[in-house]
Motif scaffolding. Structure first.
Motif, mmCIF file in Angstrom:
data_model
loop_
_atom_site.group_PDB
_atom_site.id
_atom_site.type_symbol
_atom_site.label_atom_id
_atom_site.label_comp_id
_atom_site.label_asym_id
_atom_site.label_seq_id
_atom_site.Cartn_x
_atom_site.Cartn_y
_atom_site.Cartn_z
ATOM 1 N N TYR A 64 0.862 -1.184 0.000
ATOM 2 C CA TYR A 64 0.000 0.000 0.000
ATOM 3 C C TYR A 64 0.898 1.234 0.000
ATOM 4 N N ILE A 65 0.635 2.152 -0.923
ATOM 5 C CA ILE A 65 1.402 3.410 -0.965
ATOM 6 C C ILE A 65 0.414 4.571 -0.905
ATOM 7 N N ASP A 66 0.682 5.504 -0.014
ATOM 8 C CA ASP A 66 -0.145 6.696 0.125
ATOM 9 C C ASP A 66 -0.189 7.452 -1.216
ATOM 10 N N THR A 67 -1.374 8.005 -1.528
ATOM 11 C CA THR A 67 -1.587 8.691 -2.816
ATOM 12 C C THR A 67 -0.497 9.725 -3.106
ATOM 13 N N THR A 68 -0.106 10.460 -2.084
ATOM 14 C CA THR A 68 0.876 11.537 -2.263
ATOM 15 C C THR A 68 2.187 11.009 -2.864
ATOM 16 N N TYR A 69 2.524 9.752 -2.536
ATOM 17 C CA TYR A 69 3.821 9.215 -2.960
ATOM 18 C C TYR A 69 3.697 8.146 -4.045
ATOM 19 N N ALA A 70 2.450 7.847 -4.450
ATOM 20 C CA ALA A 70 2.229 6.734 -5.384
ATOM 21 C C ALA A 70 2.989 6.927 -6.695
ATOM 22 N N THR A 71 2.861 8.118 -7.265
ATOM 23 C CA THR A 71 3.510 8.373 -8.556
ATOM 24 C C THR A 71 5.021 8.231 -8.440
ATOM 25 N N MET A 72 5.568 8.741 -7.334
ATOM 26 C CA MET A 72 7.021 8.657 -7.134
ATOM 27 C C MET A 72 7.477 7.187 -7.110
ATOM 28 N N ASN A 100 17.416 1.615 -0.513
ATOM 29 C CA ASN A 100 17.401 2.031 -1.934
ATOM 30 C C ASN A 100 16.639 1.034 -2.800
ATOM 31 N N ALA A 101 15.479 0.644 -2.327
ATOM 32 C CA ALA A 101 14.700 -0.356 -3.063
ATOM 33 C C ALA A 101 13.857 0.295 -4.149
ATOM 34 N N ILE A 102 13.865 -0.320 -5.320
ATOM 35 C CA ILE A 102 12.949 0.113 -6.382
ATOM 36 C C ILE A 102 11.935 -1.014 -6.599
ATOM 37 N N ILE A 103 10.726 -0.612 -6.951
ATOM 38 C CA ILE A 103 9.648 -1.573 -7.147
ATOM 39 C C ILE A 103 9.413 -1.733 -8.639
ATOM 40 N N PHE A 104 9.390 -2.972 -9.103
ATOM 41 C CA PHE A 104 9.064 -3.205 -10.513
ATOM 42 C C PHE A 104 8.180 -4.436 -10.623
ATOM 43 N N HIS A 105 7.792 -4.775 -11.860
ATOM 44 C CA HIS A 105 6.873 -5.899 -12.101
ATOM 45 C C HIS A 105 5.605 -5.737 -11.271
ATOM 46 N N HIS A 106 4.840 -4.730 -11.585
ATOM 47 C CA HIS A 106 3.656 -4.508 -10.770
ATOM 48 C C HIS A 106 2.473 -4.036 -11.595
ATOM 49 N N GLY A 107 1.302 -4.453 -11.165
ATOM 50 C CA GLY A 107 0.064 -3.837 -11.591
ATOM 51 C C GLY A 107 -0.496 -3.223 -10.325
ATOM 52 N N PHE A 108 -1.388 -2.281 -10.418
ATOM 53 C CA PHE A 108 -1.885 -1.689 -9.185
ATOM 54 C C PHE A 108 -3.347 -1.312 -9.317
ATOM 55 N N ARG A 109 -3.976 -1.117 -8.196
ATOM 56 C CA ARG A 109 -5.363 -0.654 -8.197
ATOM 57 C C ARG A 109 -5.496 0.471 -7.182
ATOM 58 N N ASP A 110 -6.521 1.289 -7.439
ATOM 59 C CA ASP A 110 -6.762 2.434 -6.548
ATOM 60 C C ASP A 110 -7.515 2.018 -5.302
ATOM 61 N N GLU A 111 -7.152 2.609 -4.210
ATOM 62 C CA GLU A 111 -7.906 2.473 -2.964
ATOM 63 C C GLU A 111 -8.064 3.879 -2.408
ATOM 64 N N GLN A 112 -8.924 3.987 -1.414
ATOM 65 C CA GLN A 112 -9.081 5.297 -0.789
ATOM 66 C C GLN A 112 -7.741 5.713 -0.179
ATOM 67 N N ASP A 113 -7.288 6.881 -0.461
ATOM 68 C CA ASP A 113 -6.044 7.456 0.090
ATOM 69 C C ASP A 113 -4.758 6.818 -0.431
ATOM 70 N N GLY A 114 -4.858 5.877 -1.367
ATOM 71 C CA GLY A 114 -3.604 5.275 -1.827
ATOM 72 C C GLY A 114 -3.805 4.287 -2.954
ATOM 73 N N ILE A 115 -2.706 3.591 -3.286
ATOM 74 C CA ILE A 115 -2.780 2.530 -4.298
ATOM 75 C C ILE A 115 -2.313 1.228 -3.656
#
Lengths: 132, 136
Positions: A64-72, A100-115
């Motif tokens: 779960y990532i907060d909306t503010t930081y999702a795009t980043m 220094n972790a990067i996230i890859f290989h992902h699909g995501f869906r919207d939730e309230q306040d985050g993804i």
């Protein structure tokens, strides 16, 4: 006697530059190290056997990532993942930090306040095992 | 006081897990039928990846009618494999190398391979009640 109660949880928090931005569940590590091996004539035993370049890959069930930081995060901003103990008394318990972790290989869906990213994976530059 | 992103995420996942557990408890004939046709696999060090489907009630009735031991073994192998390998015929089993058939029979004899029966979790689901306690 073997202690059958796991002390390390597979869930943890995600931070960017010290700011908490999300939560991750079901993290498993997939660490790799290249083998450096050299032989010489007259011997079938390696004269050099060392652990070489390492990579710190990991997989997770849900993040779960907060909306503010999702795009980043989706754009590859590096995060720190902190996996804490499964119980509520952390003192002296193991603490795993993926830096220094990067996230890859992902699909995501919207939730309230985050993804929410499901069945994702990523790679970090290091893994530190410490204690609280 | 607003919750931190980690708290929000944890609560969201706990809520979803609880909903999934409730959904899993519901008896759904459609899902059960889907499971009967689901291709599964067993990774065997000798034979490699063996694909199969679980035996249905109809399969068990068929096997029950077969008195001859060898024919029952041949039919069991065929019924387990034929949905995963649609071109396989029952007669083909006779042309399998003997060690393959022997190994398949060994795998079938081990209940951990093809006949896994879901067990109630000791920590999660409610324990099955005994007949006597249900009657009381």
């Amino acid at each position: 006697m073997v202690n059958t109660t796991p002390v390390l949880g597979r869930n943890g928090s995600i931070t960017i530059s010290g700011t908490e931005v999300g939560y991750v569940k079901g993290v498993t590590f997939d660490l790799e190290a290249e083998v450096i091996k050299e032989y010489k004539f007259t011997s079938d035993l390696p004269v050099v056997l060392e652990s070489g370049n390492k990579s710190f890959k990991f997989k997770f069930e849900k993040m779960y990532i907060d909306t503010t930081y999702a795009t980043m995060v989706l754009n590859g901003t590096k995060v720190t993942i902190l996996l804490g103990p499964a119980n509520s008394t952390p003192t002296g318990q193991p603490k795993y930090t993926l830096t220094n972790a990067i996230i890859f290989h992902h699909g995501f869906r919207d939730e309230q306040d985050g993804i929410v990213i499901e069945e994702g994976s990523g790679e970090a530059s290091s893994l530190t095992i410490g204690t609280y | 006081m607003s919750k931190s992103p980690a708290e929000k995420g944890r609560e969201l996942f706990e809520k979803q897990d609880a909903a999934d557990r409730e959904e899993a408890k519901k008896f759904d004939p459609k899902k059960i039928l889907e499971r009967a046709n689901e291709i599964k696999n067993v990774n065997d060090p000798v034979l490699g990846e063996v694909k199969y489907t679980i035996l249905t009630t109809g399969d068990l009735f068929k096997l029950d009618k077969i008195a001859e031991k060898e024919e029952r073994a041949r039919m069991t192998i065929f019924l387990l494999l034929h949905k995963a390998y649609p071109n396989l015929k029952k007669e083909d089993i006779d042309d399998f190398p003997a060690e393959v058939t022997t190994r398949l029979c060994e795998l079938i004899a081990d209940p951990d391979n093809f006949f896994q029966i879901p067990q109630l979790s000791k920590t999660g689901s409610e324990s099955t009640k005994t007949r006597s306690s249900l009657a009381s």
